[in-house]
Scaffold this active site. Structure first.
Site, PDB file in Angstrom:
ATOM      1  CG  HIS A   8      -2.068  -0.996   1.026  1.00  0.00           C
ATOM      2  ND1 HIS A   8      -2.658  -1.673   2.058  1.00  0.00           N
ATOM      3  CD2 HIS A   8      -2.699  -1.406  -0.118  1.00  0.00           C
ATOM      4  CE1 HIS A   8      -3.615  -2.449   1.572  1.00  0.00           C
ATOM      5  NE2 HIS A   8      -3.662  -2.316   0.261  1.00  0.00           N
ATOM      6  CE  LYS A  12       2.627   1.588  -4.348  1.00  0.00           C
ATOM      7  NZ  LYS A  12       1.342   1.547  -3.629  1.00  0.00           N
ATOM      8  CB  THR A  34      -0.235  -4.367  -7.237  1.00  0.00           C
ATOM      9  OG1 THR A  34       0.653  -4.033  -6.165  1.00  0.00           O
ATOM     10  CG2 THR A  34      -1.204  -5.438  -6.770  1.00  0.00           C
ATOM     11  CB  THR A  36       1.887   1.852  -8.027  1.00  0.00           C
ATOM     12  OG1 THR A  36       0.636   2.091  -8.678  1.00  0.00           O
ATOM     13  CG2 THR A  36       2.625   3.157  -7.892  1.00  0.00           C
ATOM     14  CB  THR A  37       4.004  -2.519  -5.585  1.00  0.00           C
ATOM     15  OG1 THR A  37       2.971  -1.999  -4.747  1.00  0.00           O
ATOM     16  CG2 THR A  37       5.077  -3.177  -4.738  1.00  0.00           C
ATOM     17  CB  SER A  54      -2.845   0.341 -10.007  1.00  0.00           C
ATOM     18  OG  SER A  54      -2.686   0.896  -8.717  1.00  0.00           O
ATOM     19  N   GLY A  55      -3.369  -1.900  -7.726  1.00  0.00           N
ATOM     20  CA  GLY A  55      -4.283  -2.575  -6.801  1.00  0.00           C
ATOM     21  C   GLY A  55      -5.735  -2.121  -6.901  1.00  0.00           C
ATOM     22  CG  ASP A  60      -4.985  -5.931  -4.333  1.00  0.00           C
ATOM     23  OD1 ASP A  60      -4.369  -6.050  -3.275  1.00  0.00           O
ATOM     24  OD2 ASP A  60      -5.067  -4.866  -4.960  1.00  0.00           O
ATOM     25  CG  ASP A  80      -1.506   2.244   5.636  1.00  0.00           C
ATOM     26  OD1 ASP A  80      -1.522   2.121   6.874  1.00  0.00           O
ATOM     27  OD2 ASP A  80      -1.657   3.335   5.051  1.00  0.00           O
ATOM     28  CG  HIS A  87      -8.209  -1.638  -3.528  1.00  0.00           C
ATOM     29  ND1 HIS A  87      -7.719  -0.465  -3.011  1.00  0.00           N
ATOM     30  CD2 HIS A  87      -7.146  -2.471  -3.614  1.00  0.00           C
ATOM     31  CE1 HIS A  87      -6.418  -0.586  -2.786  1.00  0.00           C
ATOM     32  NE2 HIS A  87      -6.049  -1.793  -3.140  1.00  0.00           N
ATOM     33  CG  ASP A  90     -10.671  -5.682  -5.227  1.00  0.00           C
ATOM     34  OD1 ASP A  90     -11.871  -5.887  -4.951  1.00  0.00           O
ATOM     35  OD2 ASP A  90     -10.294  -5.176  -6.295  1.00  0.00           O
ATOM     36  NE  ARG A  96     -13.156 -16.873   1.462  1.00  0.00           N
ATOM     37  CZ  ARG A  96     -13.147 -17.625   0.373  1.00  0.00           C
ATOM     38  NH1 ARG A  96     -12.539 -17.228  -0.712  1.00  0.00           N
ATOM     39  NH2 ARG A  96     -13.768 -18.792   0.372  1.00  0.00           N
TER      40      ARG A  96
HETATM   41  O1  LIG Z   1      -3.304  -1.214  -3.584  1.00  0.00           O
HETATM   42  C1  LIG Z   1      -2.484  -2.088  -3.601  1.00  0.00           C
HETATM   43  C2  LIG Z   1      -2.731  -3.366  -2.960  1.00  0.00           C
HETATM   44  O2  LIG Z   1      -4.004  -3.495  -2.408  1.00  0.00           O
HETATM   45  C3  LIG Z   1      -1.192  -1.868  -4.261  1.00  0.00           C
HETATM   46  O3  LIG Z   1      -1.382  -1.442  -5.575  1.00  0.00           O
HETATM   47  P1  LIG Z   1      -0.245  -0.603  -6.306  1.00  0.00           P
HETATM   48  O4  LIG Z   1       1.016  -1.393  -6.186  1.00  0.00           O
HETATM   49  O5  LIG Z   1      -0.684  -0.492  -7.729  1.00  0.00           O
HETATM   50  O6  LIG Z   1      -0.172   0.720  -5.605  1.00  0.00           O
END
Ligand SMILES: O=C(CO)COP(=O)(O)O
Length: 134
Positions: A8, A12, A34, A36-37, A54-55, A60, A80, A87, A90, A96
């Site tokens: 999150h 990061k 995901t 951005t990570t 992206s998440g 996810d 976080d 989301h 997700d 789960r």
């Molecule tokens: O939101 C995320 C995981 O739930 C991470 O997504 P990003 O890596 O795209 O920011």
């Protein structure tokens, strides 16, 4: 081994530092993330990473789909816990599914480091057996 990296936003920087510290271990594996990570980790380390959406846009869920089809071996998900996520369903679905399929999952740095040490010492060879069963 197929490894997913997810963090999150507030986590990061921690994920980037984690990937820098453990890149010698991580580089021997197939990495997914995901969006951005994955981009941030790639920029900091040069590691090859398959980046999903992206998440909040479905990343996810895409990693969850890999878990459900027995194509993911380990998940590092630096969550976080102090910030609401749009989301959240997700995120919960991914956690789960990791439990449903008994996929090793770290949700904080301390656990992630223990998984890296275990990975380095070959503690995840049982995943090869499980992967071949499907
Ligand atoms: O939101 C995320 C995981 O739930 C991470 O997504 P990003 O890596 O795209 O920011």
């Amino acid at each position: 081994m197929k490894i997913a990296l997810i963090a999150h936003d507030k986590k990061k920087p921690e994920m980037v530092n984690f990937a820098i510290a453990y890149q010698d271990i991580l580089k021997a594996h197939e990495l997914y993330a995901t969006g951005t990570t994955g981009k941030k980790v790639n920029a900091a380390t040069g590691l090859t990473i398959h980046c999903f959406q992206s998440g909040p846009l479905g990343g996810d869920q895409q990693i969850g789909a890999m878990i459900a089809s027995n194509e993911m071996d380990l998940v590092i998900f630096l969550r976080d816990p102090l910030t609401a996520q749009p989301h959240e369903p997700d995120v919960n679905a991914l956690l789960r599914l990791s439990d449903v399929y008994r996929i090793p999952l770290a949700t904080n740095l301390a656990s992630a480091e223990i998984l890296m040490f275990a990975l380095k010492h070959g503690e995840f060879h049982w995943r090869d057996l499980v992967s071949k069963e499907s």
